[in-house]
Scaffold this active site. Structure first.
Site, PDB file in Angstrom:
ATOM      1  N   GLU A 187       1.562  42.486  11.873  1.00  0.00           N
ATOM      2  CA  GLU A 187       2.012  42.826  13.232  1.00  0.00           C
ATOM      3  C   GLU A 187       3.046  41.798  13.620  1.00  0.00           C
ATOM      4  O   GLU A 187       2.735  40.618  13.712  1.00  0.00           O
ATOM      5  CB  GLU A 187       0.837  42.683  14.189  1.00  0.00           C
ATOM      6  N   HIS A 228       3.832  46.788  20.139  1.00  0.00           N
ATOM      7  CA  HIS A 228       4.257  45.564  20.839  1.00  0.00           C
ATOM      8  C   HIS A 228       5.716  45.751  21.251  1.00  0.00           C
ATOM      9  O   HIS A 228       6.581  44.978  20.890  1.00  0.00           O
ATOM     10  CB  HIS A 228       4.071  44.330  19.960  1.00  0.00           C
ATOM     11  N   ARG A 282       9.709  59.622  33.835  1.00  0.00           N
ATOM     12  CA  ARG A 282      11.161  59.832  33.652  1.00  0.00           C
ATOM     13  C   ARG A 282      11.619  59.406  32.259  1.00  0.00           C
ATOM     14  O   ARG A 282      12.426  60.062  31.631  1.00  0.00           O
ATOM     15  CB  ARG A 282      11.955  59.071  34.695  1.00  0.00           C
ATOM     16  N   GLY A 336     -13.936  51.324  24.563  1.00  0.00           N
ATOM     17  CA  GLY A 336     -14.219  51.670  25.952  1.00  0.00           C
ATOM     18  C   GLY A 336     -13.687  50.631  26.923  1.00  0.00           C
ATOM     19  O   GLY A 336     -13.843  50.778  28.133  1.00  0.00           O
ATOM     20  N   ASP A 395      -9.325  46.718  15.636  1.00  0.00           N
ATOM     21  CA  ASP A 395      -8.479  45.598  16.089  1.00  0.00           C
ATOM     22  C   ASP A 395      -9.339  44.381  16.441  1.00  0.00           C
ATOM     23  O   ASP A 395      -9.079  43.688  17.414  1.00  0.00           O
ATOM     24  CB  ASP A 395      -7.619  46.023  17.289  1.00  0.00           C
ATOM     25  N   LEU A 428     -12.173  39.053  28.036  1.00  0.00           N
ATOM     26  CA  LEU A 428     -12.495  39.400  26.648  1.00  0.00           C
ATOM     27  C   LEU A 428     -11.655  38.590  25.663  1.00  0.00           C
ATOM     28  O   LEU A 428     -10.452  38.459  25.827  1.00  0.00           O
ATOM     29  CB  LEU A 428     -12.196  40.879  26.398  1.00  0.00           C
TER      30      LEU A 428
HETATM   31 ZN    ZN Z   1      -1.474  43.915  18.504  1.00  0.00          ZN
END
Ligand code: ZN
Length: 433
Positions: A145, A217, A249, A296, A320, A355
């Site tokens: 990433e 990202h 838009r 959630g 993730d 978190l």
């Molecule tokens: Zn990420």
């Protein structure tokens, strides 16, 4: 003639199998040498029967779950590089093994934006490798990433390592080092932001190396997202997270889910299968897959539902997770932060309710996805099996129970309406849970 252990033929009986988008009752499945086989040749050519019978006792047998985005677990982060190589290797093995009990039999270890020194140390350790009951889930190559991502949407990534790609693929090779030349053997997914200078022009070169290009990202406009898809991007990284909220838009990256005029691939095993919302129901869907975190918390259940109903065959469940996943209740120092893990496995910055990343498991993601969307169980399962396999172009080997595929199998009890993992096989070997 005596059969060598590796040659042994297994037959699963009394199973309910997930085959061709349906659950086939009272069925059986054969495998040998870690691959699903067709029994016909054995009967007629070799006059052989199974060496071992596995009674599934009516459980649902499905392909092993695939997680394309996992940063770490059990106190380990794949981007940590300061320990000696032996320790890093042992850490990777620990995560690979730990994932099996949730039914995850293959995964893409994910590395956040880093500098060249980090990639040169960690990427060689995350190359594709077979799974086994002793060695753990199969590694499908790393998911990197960044660092070609937007500073505005960097999330927890370090801003000082982010960069542009003025020189196209050359800049990618410079950033990740020689491992990138190995293609998907070493790097299976790159998350990049289409609006960053030079990035879109490098996409065809990355795709030519077998690498999956995922948009994320990013604060790109819809036009940038469409351009990236036209150039070969076929995924969105953790949809809704680290991208602007939907704006009617210019719907940006999220808006690609509503695209109706992208070029339709004639044949592609790297695009979603046609669904009732596809522009052409006879061809693969040109819209990208989208990874979605179904804990959630990171994505509201309603948002999961909206994504699913607009593009059902594109859903790919990802955990993730960060390093706090899988840790027992207690206090830890992870990535320099003090973390508290509660009895439910939730990880928070000490003394707060903030978190510290996701700690959800892939089986829990499937349960949540089914609950949030009210989709059929088969579709929830496919979002963690067939869809990620197609995304990576490995759906001949993984993500289905087709003959010739890997014998990565999960036995599920679904009698309560919610799946529970009961038995797991990776490359034909049963895992001790
Ligand atoms: Zn990420």
């Amino acid at each position: 003639m005596a059969t060598s252990a590796s040659d042994k033929i297994y037959k699963i009986i009394n199973a309910r199998l997930l085959i061709d988008h349906k659950i086939v009752e009272n069925s059986y499945l054969w495998f040998q040498n870690g691959k699903i086989i067709h029994p016909q040749n054995l009967f007629f050519n070799e006059m052989r029967d199974a060496d071992e019978i596995i009674d599934a006792k009516g459980l649902l047998v499905v392909p092993g779950f695939i997680d394309t985005q996992i940063n770490g677990a059990y106190g380990i982060d794949f981007a940590d590089y300061e320990e000696p190589e032996e320790v890093l290797k042992a850490n990777i093995d620990k995560v690979a093994k730990g994932l099996l009990k949730y039914g995850c039999t293959a995964f893409c270890p994910t590395v956040v934006s880093s500098d060249a020194a980090v990639y040169s140390k960690v990427l060689p350790l995350l190359n594709r490798r077979k799974g086994s009951a002793k060695g753990g889930a199969e590694i499908l190559g790393a998911h990197v990433e960044g660092p070609f991502i937007s500073e505005q949407k960097k999330g927890a990534h370090k801003p000082q390592v982010l960069r542009t790609a003025k020189n196209g693929i050359k800049d990618f090779d410079e950033a990740y080092g020689p491992e990138l030349k190995k293609g998907s053997e070493a790097v299976s997914i790159i998350t990049l932001a289409p609006e960053i200078e030079g990035v879109c022009d490098a996409i065809p070169d990355l795709v030519a190396r077998g690498i999956t290009v995922s948009m994320g990202h990013s604060s790109c406009r819809i036009a940038d997202a469409e351009k990236a898809v036209t150039k070969g991007a076929n995924d969105i990284t953790h949809l809704f997270n680290a991208m602007p909220a939907f704006h009617h838009r210019d719907p940006g990256l999220i808006g690609i889910l509503g695209a109706a005029d992208l070029p339709i691939p004639e044949k592609s095993n790297r695009h979603p299968s046609p669904s009732q919302t596809s522009p052409d129901r006879t061809k693969p869907d040109p819209r990208p897959f989208y990874g979605i975190i179904c804990d959630g918390v990171h994505v509201h259940p309603n948002s999961v539902r909206i994504a699913y109903y607009s593009h059902p065959s594109g859903a790919v469940l990802v955990t993730d997770t960060l390093s706090a996943m899988g840790l027992p209740k207690g206090e830890y120092v992870l990535g320099g932060c003090e973390i508290e893990v509660d009895e439910k496995g939730g990880a928070y910055l000490k003394g707060t309710r903030t978190l510290a990343g996701s700690t959800v498991t892939i089986d829990e993601c499937i349960r949540n996805f089914q609950k949030f969307t009210n989709c059929p169980l088969v579709e929830a399962l496919e979002a963690a099996t067939l869809h990620p396999a197609r995304l990576l172009g490995i759906d001949k080997q993984k993500g289905t129970l087709n003959v010739g595929g890997d014998a990565d199998l999960v036995f599920l009890d679904d009698s309560t309406g919610e799946i529970q993992v009961k038995r797991v096989f990776v490359a034909g070997e049963e895992v001790e849970l």
